[in-house]
Every structure is written in C-alpha cells, then in structure tokens.
Design an enzyme around this catalytic site. Structure first.
Site, PDB file in Angstrom:
ATOM      1  N   TYR A   1       0.807  -1.223   0.000  1.00  0.00           N
ATOM      2  CA  TYR A   1       0.000   0.000   0.000  1.00  0.00           C
ATOM      3  C   TYR A   1       0.840   1.273   0.000  1.00  0.00           C
ATOM      4  O   TYR A   1       0.309   2.361   0.167  1.00  0.00           O
ATOM      5  CB  TYR A   1      -0.929   0.033   1.223  1.00  0.00           C
ATOM      6  CG  TYR A   1      -2.151  -0.860   1.142  1.00  0.00           C
ATOM      7  CD1 TYR A   1      -2.373  -1.675   0.042  1.00  0.00           C
ATOM      8  CD2 TYR A   1      -3.076  -0.873   2.165  1.00  0.00           C
ATOM      9  CE1 TYR A   1      -3.489  -2.493  -0.013  1.00  0.00           C
ATOM     10  CE2 TYR A   1      -4.197  -1.681   2.112  1.00  0.00           C
ATOM     11  CZ  TYR A   1      -4.402  -2.500   1.017  1.00  0.00           C
ATOM     12  OH  TYR A   1      -5.514  -3.294   0.969  1.00  0.00           O
TER      13      TYR A   1
ATOM     14  N   ASP B   1      -3.767 -16.830   5.612  1.00  0.00           N
ATOM     15  CA  ASP B   1      -4.973 -17.548   5.162  1.00  0.00           C
ATOM     16  C   ASP B   1      -5.518 -18.454   6.265  1.00  0.00           C
ATOM     17  O   ASP B   1      -6.713 -18.435   6.566  1.00  0.00           O
ATOM     18  CB  ASP B   1      -4.708 -18.329   3.860  1.00  0.00           C
ATOM     19  CG  ASP B   1      -3.389 -19.085   3.869  1.00  0.00           C
ATOM     20  OD1 ASP B   1      -2.612 -18.938   4.820  1.00  0.00           O
ATOM     21  OD2 ASP B   1      -3.138 -19.841   2.913  1.00  0.00           O
TER      22      ASP B   1
ATOM     23  N   LYS C   1       2.850 -14.549   5.227  1.00  0.00           N
ATOM     24  CA  LYS C   1       2.708 -15.594   4.200  1.00  0.00           C
ATOM     25  C   LYS C   1       4.128 -15.926   3.731  1.00  0.00           C
ATOM     26  O   LYS C   1       4.450 -15.884   2.538  1.00  0.00           O
ATOM     27  CB  LYS C   1       1.829 -15.043   3.056  1.00  0.00           C
ATOM     28  CG  LYS C   1       1.394 -16.061   2.056  1.00  0.00           C
ATOM     29  CD  LYS C   1       0.335 -17.009   2.550  1.00  0.00           C
ATOM     30  CE  LYS C   1       0.025 -18.039   1.474  1.00  0.00           C
ATOM     31  NZ  LYS C   1      -0.872 -19.104   1.916  1.00  0.00           N
TER      32      LYS C   1
ATOM     33  N   ASP D   1      -5.296  -4.851   6.579  1.00  0.00           N
ATOM     34  CA  ASP D   1      -6.496  -4.233   6.036  1.00  0.00           C
ATOM     35  C   ASP D   1      -7.657  -5.231   6.087  1.00  0.00           C
ATOM     36  O   ASP D   1      -8.768  -4.904   6.511  1.00  0.00           O
ATOM     37  CB  ASP D   1      -6.217  -3.808   4.593  1.00  0.00           C
ATOM     38  CG  ASP D   1      -7.186  -2.765   4.109  1.00  0.00           C
ATOM     39  OD1 ASP D   1      -7.810  -2.098   4.947  1.00  0.00           O
ATOM     40  OD2 ASP D   1      -7.330  -2.615   2.887  1.00  0.00           O
TER      41      ASP D   1
END
Ligand code: ATP
Length: 359
Positions: free
Chosen positions: A123, A223, A190, A247
């Site tokens: 971002y 996840d 991740k 987010d």
C-alpha cells in the site's frame, strides 16, 4: 491548559460521526481545545488539495487528531492517510476488536487487537502503470535478473518489507501487549510463499519476541489465521502484521464484533497519533442520519486514554457499553433486523450515550 486536538470531519458519513463523537467526548466533562480542519475529497474539490498544509500544521502543533473517513476517488489522488502517515511517521495502526455485550455476533468472547504496519508493503503507493515508460524498463530488468517475462500490458505494484520497519512495529505490538495485560502476540504472514519479503517480517518478529520472554509468541499464515479467526477468535490476542494483511484481518475482526460500526483505531507514531475508525465513508448512508457513530466514539475513548484522561475514557466507554447492551438507541447495524427505518439514527444513538455519560 486544555489538550489541543485537531478534528478532521472527512467525507461521506464522516461529518455526522465526528460531530456525534465530539459531543459525546464533551459530555464526559473533559476540556479539549478542538481545531477543526477540513480535508479529503470535498476539500480537494474546493481547494485543489485533499490535504492542505494548514491541516499538517495543525496536527504538528496538536500532535493528536480525531479523524473521520476520507474519500479517495479511483484513479484520483492518493489516500490522504498515506501522506499523513509519512509526514508524522505514524508507523503502527492499532485496531482493537472487542465484542461488547449486545452486539450482533456469533462470537461474543472476541477480544483481539490487530496491530499493523503502515509503512512499506503493497500500500505504499510504489506503482508503475501499464503505459509508463519506466514500466517497460522494469519489465526488462525483471526479465534480465529474474528470468520472468511480464506481459507487455502489465501494471506493477511493488511490495517490500525492511527489517527495521518490521522490528519497530512488532516492538510496538509487544509494548501494547505489556501495557494492556495481554498474554500473547501472533505474527501474521505468508512467508511460505513470499519467502523474501514476508521472510524478513517473520524473522524480525522472532527476533523481537526473544526480547520478551514474558509474553507468549507464535505465528500464523494469513490464510489459515482467517479460517481460525472466524471459528475460534477467543484463541487469539494481539495480532501483528504488514499493512496489506492488516487491512483485511481488521475488517474480519470488525465483523466478529458487530461490524464496522464498532471498530475503532489509531495510527500511531512516537510523537503523534491520529485516531480514526476502521470504516470508510459509507457513501450510501452519508447525510441520512443512519451511520453508527460508536466506532469513532470508541476511537475517542482510545484518544482520551492517550491524552492521559482515563476517567473520561472509562466514562465514555461505559456509556457506549450500556447503550449497546440495552439495544434501544442503536443504529440499524446493531439491530437484529438491520432495518434502517425502525432503528435509531446517528444523532439519537449519540444522545443516548451523552445522557449516560452525563449521569
Ligand atoms: P470507502 O470507499 O470510503 O471505504 P465503502 O462504503 O466502500 O467506503 P466502508 O465505508 O468501510 O466502505 O463501509 C462498507 C459498508 O459497511 C457500508 O456500505 C455500510 O453498509 C457499512 N458501514 C461502514 N461503516 C458504518 C457505520 N459507521 N455505520 C453503519 N454501517 C457502516
């Protein structure tokens, strides 16, 4: 002398919820010197700049702001939160998700805190458009150094994470945990796929965790965390992660505690803090006296604690808790039917909180 606070009403539902929050804060009896500064989309239309210098100067002087959501047009200027974060080095976003009795949730035991990086990552706005000359150069560089050929009509957004920025936000997460009597910090990443960038984050988190043997530490892939959170949120405590995952995870957290109307937050630096709800401008509710003001009021509770006004903070939080528990003067999103016609409006919900805070 009264603490000075910059008040940014923002766009969409922003002006309604900031007005409600300002009135509720005043009802606690705390004296604040508000400096109202318009910023965002409408300011951009009026003044040609969504974040005029006067706003920066006001925050520089106050070092504390209460901000409504601001609209960012697709393809227009960058979200003003980005320059605000870099100008004041607001490196950590802190978003508590706590289910108060009475909110619509399947998990009333939820009490987690999302701490997210605000600098770096996807971002940060380092993007190369399909038609930029630099994109062709970048594609060639990637083909030469990495052996991957990107299609000629690709746009590119850069993700990067540095050890220093990761360590800093993880330290903030551990500090939050010790200041608030929290038992565990979970690093979210991740790193099995993004071995380099998320690998830096995970390594930094492990390094900082070793400095805090008194607080439990573990890590989760983002996840599987999402799956576990919707099933067993009570097993989590403080979650720390890069901005992009944060987010989504903080919206997920909001969903566990009654929705975006109940999710407060702050973007925090070493010298400056901007308190702001997790929700956006919710344009379909703007100007209709429908939006839930409690997320911004709860951001106000966090702000009062930050300003060294714990009694006023407790008073306001307690008033919100009682109104939510009674369930009579709450906005549509907190009602079982979610019917906007029969629910209380923004101003009625605010009045109910004010009445409790005054007594
Ligand atoms: P933006 O583009 O500014 O992010 P958005 O509408 O896409 O706006 P949000 O403002 O975060 O995203 O809201 C998504 C939805 O959540 C809204 O359409 C609304 O239904 C609900 N919502 C968000 N905030 C509130 C609130 N304070 N009170 C009631 N409902 C809300």
């Amino acid at each position: 002398m009264a603490n000075r606070v910059t008040l940014i009403p923002g766009d969409g539902i922003g002006p309604e919820v900031t007005e409600a929050a300002q009135r509720a804060i005043a009802a606690t009896g705390v004296a604040l010197a508000w400096d109202r500064q318009d910023a965002g989309y409408e300011t951009w239309e009026r003044e040609g700049d969504p974040l005029p210098r006067r706003v920066i100067e006001s925050i520089r002087e106050s070092r504390v702001a209460l901000k409504g959501p601001t609209k960012t047009p697709v393809g227009g200027f960058r979200p003003i939160n980005m320059p605000l974060r870099s100008e004041f080095d607001l490196f950590a976003g802190i978003r508590p998700c706590r289910a108060y009795p009475g909110v619509p949730t399947r998990h009333p035991e939820t009490d987690i805190v999302v701490v997210r990086m605000t600098h770096e990552d996807l971002y940060a706005g380092v993007e190369f458009g399909r038609r930029d000359g630099a994109t062709a150069e970048l594609r060639q560089f990637i083909a030469r150094t990495h052996g991957t050929e990107l299609p000629g009509d690709s746009a590119i957004t850069i993700k990067w994470l540095s050890g220093g920025a990761c360590r800093r936000v993880v330290r903030r997460a551990f500090a939050y945990a010790s200041e608030h009597g929290r038992r565990r910090v979970t690093a979210v990443h991740k790193a099995n796929v993004m071995k380099e960038s998320d690998g830096v984050f995970l390594e930094a988190a492990q390094e900082v965790a070793a400095e805090h043997p008194d607080i439990e530490f573990d890590d989760r892939r983002v996840d599987s965390l999402c799956c576990e959170l919707v099933m067993r949120p009570d097993e989590f405590d403080v979650l720390v992660m890069p901005v992009f995952y944060g987010d989504f995870v903080s919206d997920l957290g909001a969903g566990l505690v009654g929705g975006l109307g109940m999710a407060p937050g702050v973007n925090l630096g070493d010298d400056c803090a901007v308190f702001e709800a997790v929700h956006g401008t919710a344009p379909k509710h703007a100007g209709r006296n429908r939006a839930n003001p409690f997320a911004l009021m709860l951001s106000g509770v966090m702000m009062l604690r930050h300003l060294g006004e714990p009694d006023a903070a407790d008073r306001l939080e307690q008033a919100i808790v009682e109104v939510v528990r009674e369930g009579r003067a709450v906005t549509y999103d907190l009602t079982p039917s979610r019917d906007v016609q029969s629910a209380a409006g923004t101003s009625e919900a605010a009045n109910a909180v004010i009445e409790k805070a005054l007594t």
